[in-house]
Scaffold this motif. Structure first.
Motif, mmCIF file in Angstrom:
data_model
loop_
_atom_site.group_PDB
_atom_site.id
_atom_site.type_symbol
_atom_site.label_atom_id
_atom_site.label_comp_id
_atom_site.label_asym_id
_atom_site.label_seq_id
_atom_site.Cartn_x
_atom_site.Cartn_y
_atom_site.Cartn_z
ATOM 1 N N PRO A 129 -5.160 18.784 -3.161
ATOM 2 C CA PRO A 129 -6.257 18.358 -4.043
ATOM 3 C C PRO A 129 -6.285 16.849 -4.280
ATOM 4 C CG PRO A 129 -5.119 20.256 -4.974
ATOM 5 C CD PRO A 129 -4.323 19.807 -3.784
ATOM 6 N N SER A 130 -5.144 16.182 -4.140
ATOM 7 C CA SER A 130 -5.065 14.733 -4.354
ATOM 8 C C SER A 130 -5.779 13.945 -3.261
ATOM 9 C CB SER A 130 -3.600 14.298 -4.385
ATOM 10 O OG SER A 130 -3.011 14.509 -3.107
ATOM 11 N N GLY A 131 -6.052 14.602 -2.119
ATOM 12 C CA GLY A 131 -6.639 13.913 -0.983
ATOM 13 C C GLY A 131 -5.642 13.621 0.110
ATOM 14 N N GLY A 132 -4.379 13.945 -0.127
ATOM 15 C CA GLY A 132 -3.343 13.767 0.885
ATOM 16 C C GLY A 132 -3.123 15.053 1.658
ATOM 17 N N PHE A 133 -2.091 15.044 2.490
ATOM 18 C CA PHE A 133 -1.718 16.228 3.267
ATOM 19 C C PHE A 133 -0.224 16.458 3.139
ATOM 20 C CE2 PHE A 133 -5.643 15.092 5.375
ATOM 21 C CZ PHE A 133 -6.233 16.336 5.575
ATOM 22 N N PHE A 147 1.862 13.177 3.435
ATOM 23 C CA PHE A 147 0.994 12.014 3.631
ATOM 24 C C PHE A 147 0.274 11.833 2.304
ATOM 25 C CE2 PHE A 147 1.623 13.392 7.970
ATOM 26 C CZ PHE A 147 1.730 12.200 8.667
ATOM 27 N N TYR A 148 0.653 10.814 1.554
ATOM 28 C CA TYR A 148 0.037 10.583 0.243
ATOM 29 C C TYR A 148 -1.426 10.198 0.417
ATOM 30 C CZ TYR A 148 4.670 10.789 -1.743
ATOM 31 O OH TYR A 148 5.909 11.221 -2.122
ATOM 32 N N SER A 149 -2.237 10.499 -0.592
ATOM 33 C CA SER A 149 -3.653 10.145 -0.511
ATOM 34 C C SER A 149 -3.760 8.632 -0.309
ATOM 35 C CB SER A 149 -4.395 10.580 -1.764
ATOM 36 O OG SER A 149 -3.812 10.010 -2.904
ATOM 37 N N GLN A 161 -12.913 3.235 -1.851
ATOM 38 C CA GLN A 161 -12.674 4.679 -1.855
ATOM 39 C C GLN A 161 -12.262 5.196 -0.481
ATOM 40 O OE1 GLN A 161 -12.558 6.353 -4.753
ATOM 41 N NE2 GLN A 161 -12.873 4.303 -5.569
ATOM 42 N N ALA A 162 -11.021 4.931 -0.120
ATOM 43 C CA ALA A 162 -10.485 5.449 1.143
ATOM 44 C C ALA A 162 -10.246 6.948 0.983
ATOM 45 C CB ALA A 162 -9.178 4.748 1.483
ATOM 46 N N ARG A 163 -10.385 7.677 2.077
ATOM 47 C CA ARG A 163 -10.130 9.124 2.028
ATOM 48 C C ARG A 163 -9.674 9.593 3.408
ATOM 49 N NH1 ARG A 163 -15.488 8.675 3.068
ATOM 50 N NH2 ARG A 163 -16.407 10.207 4.466
ATOM 51 N N TYR A 164 -9.014 10.757 3.400
ATOM 52 C CA TYR A 164 -8.567 11.376 4.636
ATOM 53 C C TYR A 164 -9.451 12.563 4.966
ATOM 54 C CZ TYR A 164 -3.844 9.245 4.500
ATOM 55 O OH TYR A 164 -2.774 8.407 4.508
ATOM 56 N N GLU A 165 -9.544 12.821 6.270
ATOM 57 C CA GLU A 165 -10.129 14.051 6.806
ATOM 58 C C GLU A 165 -9.191 14.515 7.907
ATOM 59 O OE1 GLU A 165 -13.885 12.854 8.398
ATOM 60 O OE2 GLU A 165 -14.695 12.294 6.445
ATOM 61 N N VAL A 184 -9.438 -6.407 3.863
ATOM 62 C CA VAL A 184 -9.270 -5.140 3.160
ATOM 63 C C VAL A 184 -7.942 -4.561 3.622
ATOM 64 C CG1 VAL A 184 -10.136 -2.760 3.006
ATOM 65 C CG2 VAL A 184 -11.723 -4.698 2.872
ATOM 66 N N VAL A 185 -7.179 -4.011 2.695
ATOM 67 C CA VAL A 185 -5.883 -3.420 3.010
ATOM 68 C C VAL A 185 -5.901 -1.960 2.586
ATOM 69 C CG1 VAL A 185 -3.401 -3.501 2.527
ATOM 70 C CG2 VAL A 185 -4.693 -5.619 2.757
ATOM 71 N N ALA A 186 -5.472 -1.070 3.476
ATOM 72 C CA ALA A 186 -5.391 0.360 3.181
ATOM 73 C C ALA A 186 -4.000 0.849 3.565
ATOM 74 C CB ALA A 186 -6.457 1.128 3.960
ATOM 75 N N ASP A 187 -3.602 1.998 3.003
ATOM 76 C CA ASP A 187 -2.206 2.368 3.110
ATOM 77 C C ASP A 187 -1.960 3.824 3.424
ATOM 78 O OD1 ASP A 187 0.557 2.350 2.856
ATOM 79 O OD2 ASP A 187 0.484 2.603 0.702
ATOM 80 N N PRO A 188 -1.932 4.206 4.702
ATOM 81 C CA PRO A 188 -1.365 5.508 5.009
ATOM 82 C C PRO A 188 0.150 5.456 4.765
ATOM 83 C CG PRO A 188 -2.799 4.792 6.773
ATOM 84 C CD PRO A 188 -2.563 3.613 5.865
ATOM 85 N N HIS A 189 0.661 6.435 4.033
ATOM 86 C CA HIS A 189 2.071 6.459 3.634
ATOM 87 C C HIS A 189 2.585 7.873 3.779
ATOM 88 C CE1 HIS A 189 4.965 6.174 -0.088
ATOM 89 N NE2 HIS A 189 5.624 6.310 1.037
ATOM 90 N N TYR A 190 3.639 8.047 4.565
ATOM 91 C CA TYR A 190 4.268 9.347 4.771
ATOM 92 C C TYR A 190 5.708 9.285 4.259
ATOM 93 C CZ TYR A 190 6.969 13.013 7.007
ATOM 94 O OH TYR A 190 7.816 14.066 7.206
ATOM 95 N N SER A 191 6.129 10.318 3.554
ATOM 96 C CA SER A 191 7.537 10.389 3.161
ATOM 97 C C SER A 191 7.992 11.830 3.059
ATOM 98 C CB SER A 191 7.782 9.670 1.825
ATOM 99 O OG SER A 191 7.294 10.434 0.765
ATOM 100 N N ILE A 192 9.315 12.020 3.014
ATOM 101 C CA ILE A 192 9.867 13.360 2.845
ATOM 102 C C ILE A 192 10.156 13.608 1.373
ATOM 103 C CG2 ILE A 192 10.810 13.537 5.147
ATOM 104 C CD1 ILE A 192 13.547 12.825 4.049
#
Length: 192
Positions: A129-133, A147-149, A161-165, A184-192
């Motif tokens: 629901p946050s927009g992440g995966f 993968f954080y929103s 308003q960046a978003r994932y699909e 413009v700076v955007a941030d895909p961020h993955y963590s365990i």
């Protein structure tokens, strides 16, 4: 568009990313030399990152200049300069994952970026629901990575308003940057 020297492109990307990340402050994950994270030297080859259940996912950079080599600034930090029109990616290794800080330098840059994700058998991406995966272990129903929103902002620190699909096995980050103050700076961020 004139060609930039790789180090000049890396410096421009780092300066743009640093400007925004410094304002965000202590909430930022810290760069860390993590032996469980393995970067390839070319953008399209991407990175292998760990999951909580000791497996590995593979994240690629699906970009126009997929054969672009990284400028390695230190083992935990590299820059893929010119991965697309007016676009660089600052790739960081974190203690528990990775960041792919996407730097958009001008209005000609794409408004979406694809990050194909290869998962081992038994793992799946689940939209949150946050927009992440979340990366979910299907056998146990446990989240083993995330993968954080995405967030994005322009050089005046205005949020975008960046978003994932999800498109097949690729996470697509949309950055509607029309009318923004660049970079413009955007941030895909993955963590365990």
């Amino acid at each position: 568009m004139p060609k930039r020297h790789a180090l000049d492109g890396a410096t421009a990307a780092m300066n743009a990313a640093s400007q925004v990340l410094a304002v965000r402050g202590k909430a930022e994950p810290q760069e860390f030399d993590n032996a469980d994270v393995q970067w390839a030297m070319r953008a399209r080859e991407g990175v292998w990152a760990p999951t909580r259940d000791k497996q590995r996912i593979h994240v690629s950079l699906d970009c126009a200049a997929g054969d672009r080599a990284a400028t390695v600034l230190r083992p935990s930090l590299r820059v893929f300069a010119g991965v697309d029109v007016d676009t660089d990616i600052v790739a960081q290794t974190l203690s528990d994952g990775i960041r792919l800080v996407t730097v958009v330098h001008g209005p000609e840059a794409p408004t979406f970026f694809r990050f194909p994700v290869s998962l081992p058998e038994g793992l799946a991406l689940e939209a949150m629901p946050s927009g992440g995966f979340d990366v979910v272990n299907l056998r146990y129903g446990a989240t083993v990575g995330r993968f954080y929103s995405p967030w994005a902002c322009d050089s005046l620190f205005r949020p975008i308003q960046a978003r994932y699909e999800l498109d097949g096995n690729a996470i697509v980050m949309r950055i509607p940057h029309e009318g923004a103050a660049y970079p413009v700076v955007a941030d895909p961020h993955y963590s365990i």
